[in-house]
Design a protein around this motif. Structure first.
Motif, PDB file in Angstrom:
ATOM      1  N   UNK A 101      -0.239  -9.094 -28.548  1.00 31.96           N
ATOM      2  CA  UNK A 101      -1.602  -9.632 -28.412  1.00 31.96           C
ATOM      3  C   UNK A 101      -1.702 -11.044 -28.985  1.00 31.96           C
ATOM      4  N   UNK A 102      -0.833 -11.362 -29.963  1.00 26.01           N
ATOM      5  CA  UNK A 102      -0.781 -12.729 -30.499  1.00 26.01           C
ATOM      6  C   UNK A 102      -0.008 -13.650 -29.554  1.00 26.01           C
ATOM      7  N   UNK A 103       0.573 -13.083 -28.487  1.00 23.51           N
ATOM      8  CA  UNK A 103       1.269 -13.893 -27.493  1.00 23.51           C
ATOM      9  C   UNK A 103       2.784 -13.895 -27.618  1.00 23.51           C
ATOM     10  N   UNK A 104       3.346 -13.096 -28.504  1.00 26.91           N
ATOM     11  CA  UNK A 104       4.805 -13.055 -28.665  1.00 26.91           C
ATOM     12  C   UNK A 104       5.448 -12.193 -27.589  1.00 26.91           C
ATOM     13  N   UNK A 105       6.599 -12.662 -27.099  1.00 22.10           N
ATOM     14  CA  UNK A 105       7.379 -11.879 -26.136  1.00 22.10           C
ATOM     15  C   UNK A 105       8.372 -11.007 -26.901  1.00 22.10           C
ATOM     16  N   UNK A 106       8.972 -10.066 -26.201  1.00 24.04           N
ATOM     17  CA  UNK A 106       9.996  -9.202 -26.806  1.00 24.04           C
ATOM     18  C   UNK A 106      11.156 -10.046 -27.332  1.00 24.04           C
ATOM     19  N   UNK A 107      11.537 -11.074 -26.576  1.00 27.36           N
ATOM     20  CA  UNK A 107      12.630 -11.959 -26.983  1.00 27.36           C
ATOM     21  C   UNK A 107      12.283 -12.701 -28.279  1.00 27.36           C
ATOM     22  N   UNK A 108      11.057 -13.187 -28.383  1.00 26.90           N
ATOM     23  CA  UNK A 108      10.639 -13.887 -29.599  1.00 26.90           C
ATOM     24  C   UNK A 108      10.630 -12.936 -30.802  1.00 26.90           C
ATOM     25  N   UNK A 109      10.217 -11.705 -30.571  1.00 27.39           N
ATOM     26  CA  UNK A 109      10.209 -10.720 -31.652  1.00 27.39           C
ATOM     27  C   UNK A 109      11.641 -10.462 -32.121  1.00 27.39           C
ATOM     28  N   UNK A 110      12.563 -10.291 -31.187  1.00 26.36           N
ATOM     29  CA  UNK A 110      13.964 -10.057 -31.542  1.00 26.36           C
ATOM     30  C   UNK A 110      14.567 -11.241 -32.290  1.00 26.36           C
ATOM     31  N   UNK A 111      14.237 -12.456 -31.860  1.00 24.75           N
ATOM     32  CA  UNK A 111      14.737 -13.661 -32.532  1.00 24.75           C
ATOM     33  C   UNK A 111      14.220 -13.731 -33.968  1.00 24.75           C
ATOM     34  N   UNK A 112      12.946 -13.453 -34.138  1.00 21.88           N
ATOM     35  CA  UNK A 112      12.356 -13.491 -35.483  1.00 21.88           C
ATOM     36  C   UNK A 112      13.004 -12.438 -36.378  1.00 21.88           C
ATOM     37  N   UNK A 113      13.285 -11.258 -35.823  1.00 25.04           N
ATOM     38  CA  UNK A 113      13.936 -10.200 -36.587  1.00 25.04           C
ATOM     39  C   UNK A 113      15.315 -10.638 -37.061  1.00 25.04           C
ATOM     40  N   UNK A 114      16.052 -11.326 -36.200  1.00 26.96           N
ATOM     41  CA  UNK A 114      17.372 -11.833 -36.599  1.00 26.96           C
ATOM     42  C   UNK A 114      17.240 -12.739 -37.820  1.00 26.96           C
ATOM     43  N   UNK A 115      16.235 -13.599 -37.789  1.00 29.51           N
ATOM     44  CA  UNK A 115      15.982 -14.487 -38.922  1.00 29.51           C
ATOM     45  C   UNK A 115      15.609 -13.710 -40.175  1.00 29.51           C
ATOM     46  N   UNK A 116      14.833 -12.651 -40.013  1.00 26.42           N
ATOM     47  CA  UNK A 116      14.433 -11.841 -41.163  1.00 26.42           C
ATOM     48  C   UNK A 116      15.645 -11.108 -41.755  1.00 26.42           C
ATOM     49  N   UNK A 117      16.554 -10.664 -40.898  1.00 29.22           N
ATOM     50  CA  UNK A 117      17.781 -10.022 -41.385  1.00 29.22           C
ATOM     51  C   UNK A 117      18.630 -11.017 -42.153  1.00 29.22           C
ATOM     52  N   UNK A 118      18.748 -12.241 -41.615  1.00 26.63           N
ATOM     53  CA  UNK A 118      19.525 -13.282 -42.284  1.00 26.63           C
ATOM     54  C   UNK A 118      18.897 -13.659 -43.621  1.00 26.63           C
TER      55      UNK A 118
END
Length: 125
Positions: A101-118
């Motif tokens: 609803x904030x406009x994020x795509x599945x790909x953007x969510x996955x990319x952000x998660x990678x950053x959070x893991x790092x």
């Protein structure tokens, strides 16, 4: 184990868990799970965008671990992990839809998660 009250505490703890060599006990996993469910039930309506990201990261990792542990466990413990996995899956869908609803795509969510893991890996070093 002391109950974790806030989302940031829970986020910091999941990062710590993800960087541990050994697996935590069922009792500790269950306690953490209950703390997460409590915070989500009590506070999720007031979450800001950043809180939703952290909550989803926590839930996704809990879900993945509960799935894995359910298949490795037997009897009532396996059933408990399966139930945890089912509840975290529902929360995952809820939180992800809020990010959409904030406009994020599945790909953007996955990319952000990678950053959070790092981010957790860097803190552990």
């Amino acid at each position: 184990m002391k109950s974790l009250q806030g989302l940031q505490e829970l986020y910091d703890k999941i990062q710590e868990y993800l960087n541990m060599e050994e697996e935590i006990s069922f009792a500790e996993f269950n306690s953490y799970y209950k703390d997460v469910m409590s915070v989500l039930a009590d506070k999720n309506e007031s979450f800001e965008e950043d809180d939703i990201w952290k909550a989803l990261f926590i839930i996704e990792n809990l879900m993945s671990n509960a799935d894995s542990r359910a298949s490795e466990s037997k009897g009532s413990t396996a059933k408990k992990y399966k139930k945890m996995s089912e509840r975290t899956t529902l929360w995952s869908k809820n939180l992800a839809s809020r990010l959409h609803k904030f406009g994020y795509t599945e790909e953007q969510i996955n990319e952000r998660f990678e950053g959070m893991l790092e981010e957790g890996t860097v803190k552990a070093e």
